[in-house]
Design an enzyme around this catalytic site. Structure first.
Site, PDB file in Angstrom:
ATOM      1  N   CYS A 168       0.867  -1.169   0.000  1.00  0.00           N
ATOM      2  CA  CYS A 168       0.000   0.000   0.000  1.00  0.00           C
ATOM      3  C   CYS A 168       0.911   1.229   0.000  1.00  0.00           C
ATOM      4  CB  CYS A 168      -0.861  -0.034   1.267  1.00  0.00           C
ATOM      5  SG  CYS A 168      -1.532   1.571   1.704  1.00  0.00           S
ATOM      6  N   GLU A 203       9.116   0.996 -11.784  1.00  0.00           N
ATOM      7  CA  GLU A 203       7.801   1.164 -12.427  1.00  0.00           C
ATOM      8  C   GLU A 203       6.707   1.426 -11.392  1.00  0.00           C
ATOM      9  OE1 GLU A 203       6.964  -2.146 -15.013  1.00  0.00           O
ATOM     10  OE2 GLU A 203       8.132  -1.258 -16.630  1.00  0.00           O
ATOM     11  N   CYS A 211      -4.596   2.169  -3.618  1.00  0.00           N
ATOM     12  CA  CYS A 211      -4.997   1.216  -2.587  1.00  0.00           C
ATOM     13  C   CYS A 211      -6.208   1.785  -1.860  1.00  0.00           C
ATOM     14  CB  CYS A 211      -3.829   0.999  -1.622  1.00  0.00           C
ATOM     15  SG  CYS A 211      -4.296  -0.026  -0.215  1.00  0.00           S
ATOM     16  N   CYS A 213      -7.435   0.572   1.163  1.00  0.00           N
ATOM     17  CA  CYS A 213      -7.508   0.074   2.539  1.00  0.00           C
ATOM     18  C   CYS A 213      -7.803   1.224   3.510  1.00  0.00           C
ATOM     19  CB  CYS A 213      -6.202  -0.625   2.916  1.00  0.00           C
ATOM     20  SG  CYS A 213      -4.824   0.501   3.201  1.00  0.00           S
ATOM     21  N   GLU A 360      14.423  -0.007 -20.130  1.00  0.00           N
ATOM     22  CA  GLU A 360      14.089  -1.410 -20.408  1.00  0.00           C
ATOM     23  C   GLU A 360      13.456  -1.529 -21.779  1.00  0.00           C
ATOM     24  OE1 GLU A 360      11.441  -3.394 -17.741  1.00  0.00           O
ATOM     25  OE2 GLU A 360      12.469  -2.673 -15.959  1.00  0.00           O
ATOM     26  N   HIS A 411      10.582 -14.796 -20.892  1.00  0.00           N
ATOM     27  CA  HIS A 411      10.866 -13.449 -21.413  1.00  0.00           C
ATOM     28  C   HIS A 411      12.270 -13.480 -22.006  1.00  0.00           C
ATOM     29  CE1 HIS A 411      11.542  -9.130 -21.471  1.00  0.00           C
ATOM     30  NE2 HIS A 411      10.283  -8.928 -21.128  1.00  0.00           N
TER      31      HIS A 411
HETATM   32  C1  GAL Z   1       8.835  -4.416 -16.782  1.00  0.00           C
HETATM   33  C2  GAL Z   1       9.458  -4.606 -15.412  1.00  0.00           C
HETATM   34  C3  GAL Z   1      10.558  -5.647 -15.438  1.00  0.00           C
HETATM   35  C4  GAL Z   1      10.117  -6.862 -16.193  1.00  0.00           C
HETATM   36  C5  GAL Z   1       9.699  -6.452 -17.575  1.00  0.00           C
HETATM   37  C6  GAL Z   1       9.283  -7.596 -18.439  1.00  0.00           C
HETATM   38  O1  GAL Z   1       7.568  -3.876 -16.685  1.00  0.00           O
HETATM   39  O2  GAL Z   1       9.989  -3.407 -14.933  1.00  0.00           O
HETATM   40  O3  GAL Z   1      10.898  -5.974 -14.115  1.00  0.00           O
HETATM   41  O4  GAL Z   1       9.049  -7.451 -15.529  1.00  0.00           O
HETATM   42  O5  GAL Z   1       8.615  -5.579 -17.477  1.00  0.00           O
HETATM   43  O6  GAL Z   1       8.844  -7.155 -19.703  1.00  0.00           O
END
Ligand code: GAL
Length: 720
Positions: A168, A203, A211, A213, A360, A411
């Site tokens: 939370c 993220e 949340c 609660c 990422e 993945h």
């Molecule tokens: C992102 C996340 C990563 C991994 C990735 C997979 O959203 O930050 O930890 O889960 O997706 O695509």
């Protein structure tokens, strides 16, 4: 920029661990390979990048990804760093989900010898570290001791342990534990010479963005008291509670907008969205502040997610040194590269044009869509080059080594399950070489003459429901972005209240909620000679989500030279024929139409048949020294392209040289990047002056043949 946010509750500074840095002030010796000067240069450069962009040479593009060595036996780490060297990896993100491996109890000493060894090893081979605060996934011992940190959904279900981000955001237990951990990590590694960047949380809001609660309810009430100066009548006014007998006598009667028998009060929901975003940001800021005190010289980031609705990216980006983003376009989508370009332009704009980090992306397939189509051959490269072309100084992937166990084992990773004799690994190594060649682009700027307005609060309000039709902002943004992408026109994104003076053309798609300041800002822009294109369902309500009365869009009727009397949204399978100066023989409008009364505006498109025949669908109105355009429907792509092309021409937006369909063209720091996003070779004109292609090293002039998913990066003519 954190409009309407309260300071985080509690005094985080009292929680800062003030023990001396384990590694001392960046003069730590790592065996025989100590590189204090390299470390000093790195730290200096990072600081300058974050704050002033005056980056001394040598420049370089960061390349790497999330590195999770705790998932692997230690004997593999030596292989990891050897492979990193082979691929040209120079930055890895470490420890994002390591809390349970780092600490065994609340306030306990770190058990991080393994992490010491990882960081030392990375330093030895010259790989920098984006070190996570590791707070994104609370460990089981914390949940067991404090089950009330688990978040509760709108219909009262308390979520369980077993995934991640199960906290939370208003829980003081979670926040204190997270700050304690961040503080211990800062104290242990703040002076480590491999450290380049702090990666806070992960993220925020991606799994739990609100949340419901009792702890959150109490925090929400406190937030409301502050917002409405402890005056319940003010809240009643703002929320319009005279409707449906919702009048509150006391703040204690108010709760989060939990599941209710019918449509819930929209301003109540809007305030809860504002509150929830603030609470998540308070978690981030609490950690950020301990890091800033412990290591003022180390930049901080957290990974944003592009057009991610729950968190107001303008407010978040303002709190970071380097803005970073996670970008996962779907390779099955034929417009994925355009979506990816949009996210790149947005991220650059969030950081006010500063270089940003692609934190990422997947090297191949993800594992969280119903069907996970891998990237087409070459797309890992082209989408990465695109990121750099559009302002990224780092191309990082999730993740380094594809996991063998756990929820993400299917993945893709830079090192796939099959090892190095694989297409994936060869592409990883090849991209490393490309990025080394693109070093001259690092730190260089991009300029744009067109901006798309986006305001998260307006987006929240737009999609609350109980509206004439369900509009989705990302779709509307994309529809206007695409013709500009196709014509090679670089686009920024801007907040409606920000300084717009650098732009010739402003586009405002469904900017439903506007403050008085935003309304005047756009009027002033046009008055002083700029152009604006405003679409339907813009300027409709004020920041309390109350309709601005007197005809739509009330603040911009004079600007646009028209009144909208009535909305007439169209069923999804219906289109209306359009005619006019920018129409072709089969032009149509979809999604929306309106009863519009012109008061000085001139129609460019109008409805050609049916009950709304003759109604304006697109108009122009000269105002002050500029022009204001209005769009009352969504034209088919060809008609919209013709309209946007006329508007950009009238606005004096410099036109990009023509180039074949399927080729993306961007200019960064005087370099021209051409990317073929198709699977056929394409010839493209590159001008008569010979210019060096940084990717191949060869000189190019007149015409180049771009192979399928091929690219050239042409250096400025003077850099021969
Ligand atoms: C992102 C996340 C990563 C991994 C990735 C997979 O959203 O930050 O930890 O889960 O997706 O695509």
């Amino acid at each position: 920029m954190a409009r309407g946010c309260l300071a985080p509750s509690g005094h985080w500074s009292t929680l800062i661990d003030r023990r001396p840095l384990r590694y001392g002030p960046r003069n730590h010796t790592v065996g025989a390979t100590d590189k204090p000067l390299v470390a000093l240069e790195r730290s200096l450069r990072m600081r300058m990048e974050a704050r002033s962009l005056e980056i001394p040479t040598p420049r370089r593009i960061r390349y790497g990804g999330d590195y999770n060595p705790e998932q692997w036996p230690e004997h593999l780490w030596a292989e990891d760093v050897a492979l990193m060297a082979e691929a040209g990896v120079n930055l890895v993100t470490v420890g994002v989900f390591s809390w349970a491996q780092l600490q065994g109890g609340l306030g306990a000493e770190l058990s991080a010898d393994w992490l010491d060894r990882v960081l030392d090893l990375l330093y030895e081979v010259g790989v920098g570290v984006d070190l996570a605060t590791a707070t994104a996934s609370p460990p089981p011992w914390l949940v067991r001791a404090h089950p009330d940190i688990l978040p509760v959904s709108a219909d009262g279900v308390r979520m369980s342990l077993g995934g991640r981000q199960h906290y939370c955001p208003s829980s003081s237990v979670y926040r204190d534990a997270a700050v304690d951990l961040a503080s211990r990590i800062a104290s242990r590694y703040g002076g480590h010479p491999a450290l380049e960047l702090w990666h806070i949380g992960n993220e925020y809001g991606s799994r739990v963005n609100a949340c419901y609660c009792e702890v959150s309810a109490a925090a929400f009430r406190k937030w409301l008291r502050d917002r409405y100066n402890d005056d319940i009548d003010e809240l009643n006014r703002a929320w319009g509670t005279a409707f449906w007998s919702q009048r509150y006598l006391d703040f204690d009667e108010v709760g989060p907008p939990r599941t209710a028998p019918s449509m819930r009060n929209p301003t109540h929901q809007l305030d809860f969205l504002r509150f929830s975003d603030c609470e998540l940001r308070a978690c981030y800021l609490a950690e950020r502040d301990v890091l800033r005190v412990a290591t003022p010289q180390v930049p901080v980031t957290t990974n944003l997610m592009g057009l991610f609705q729950p968190t107001d990216s303008w407010a978040w980006a303002a709190e970071m040194d380097i803005v970073s983003v996670d970008r996962y376009p779907d390779p099955a989508d034929p417009y994925a590269h355009v979506q990816a370009a949009l996210v790149a332009d947005l991220t650059r704009s969030l950081g006010a044009g500063r270089p940003w980090y692609l934190m990422e992306q997947a090297p191949g397939a993800v594992n969280w869509r119903p069907t996970n189509v891998p990237k087409n051959r070459g797309e890992f490269r082209t989408w990465s080059l695109q990121a750099v072309a559009r302002g990224a100084d780092a191309v990082l992937q999730f993740q380094w080594r594809a996991s063998a166990a756990g929820a993400e084992k299917f993945h893709s990773g830079m090192v796939p399950h099959g090892g190095v004799d694989t297409r994936q690994w060869r592409e990883v190594v090849a991209l490393g070489a490309d990025l080394r060649n693109l070093a001259p682009l690092a730190g260089t700027p991009i300029s744009a003459h067109v901006a798309l307005l986006v305001d998260w609060e307006s987006w929240w309000a737009l999609e609350l429901g109980s509206h004439p039709a369900q509009l989705r902002l990302p779709e509307l943004l994309f529809e206007l972005y695409q013709p500009l992408f196709d014509s090679g026109t670089t686009v920024d994104f801007a907040h409606p209240e920000s300084d717009l003076s650098q732009y010739r053309l402003i586009l405002a798609p469904a900017l439903y909620m506007v403050s008085g300041r935003a309304a005047t800002n756009l009027i002033a822009h046009v008055d002083s000679g700029g152009c604006a294109l405003i679409t339907y369902f813009s300027g409709i309500v004020d920041p309390d989500d109350h309709v601005r009365l007197g005809g739509y869009p009330a603040p911009w009727r004079d600007l646009l030279g028209l009144d909208v009397e009535e909305f007439s949204p169209l069923p999804s399978n219906e289109t209306l024929p359009l005619r006019g100066s920018v129409a072709h023989s089969r032009s149509t409008g979809r999604r929306w139409a309106e009863l519009v009364r012109l008061r000085g505006a001139r129609p460019l498109l109008e409805i050609a048949a049916g009950p709304l025949e003759g109604q304006p669908a697109a108009t122009v109105h000269r105002y002050g020294r500029g022009a204001a355009y209005y769009l009352a429907t969504t034209p088919d792509p060809a008609t919209l392209t013709a309209l946007i092309s006329e508007i950009t021409f009238e606005a004096g937006v410099p036109t990009a040289p023509p180039r074949p369909v399927g080729v993306e063209a961007v200019e960064r720091g005087g370099h021209v990047v051409l990317i073929n996003h198709t699977d056929a070779p394409i010839d493209a004109d590159v001008g008569a002056n010979p210019r060096r292609d940084l990717l191949s090293g060869s000189m190019k002039h007149h015409s180049v043949t771009l192979p399928p998913r091929g690219a050239v990066v042409l250096a400025p003519a003077e850099n021969l």
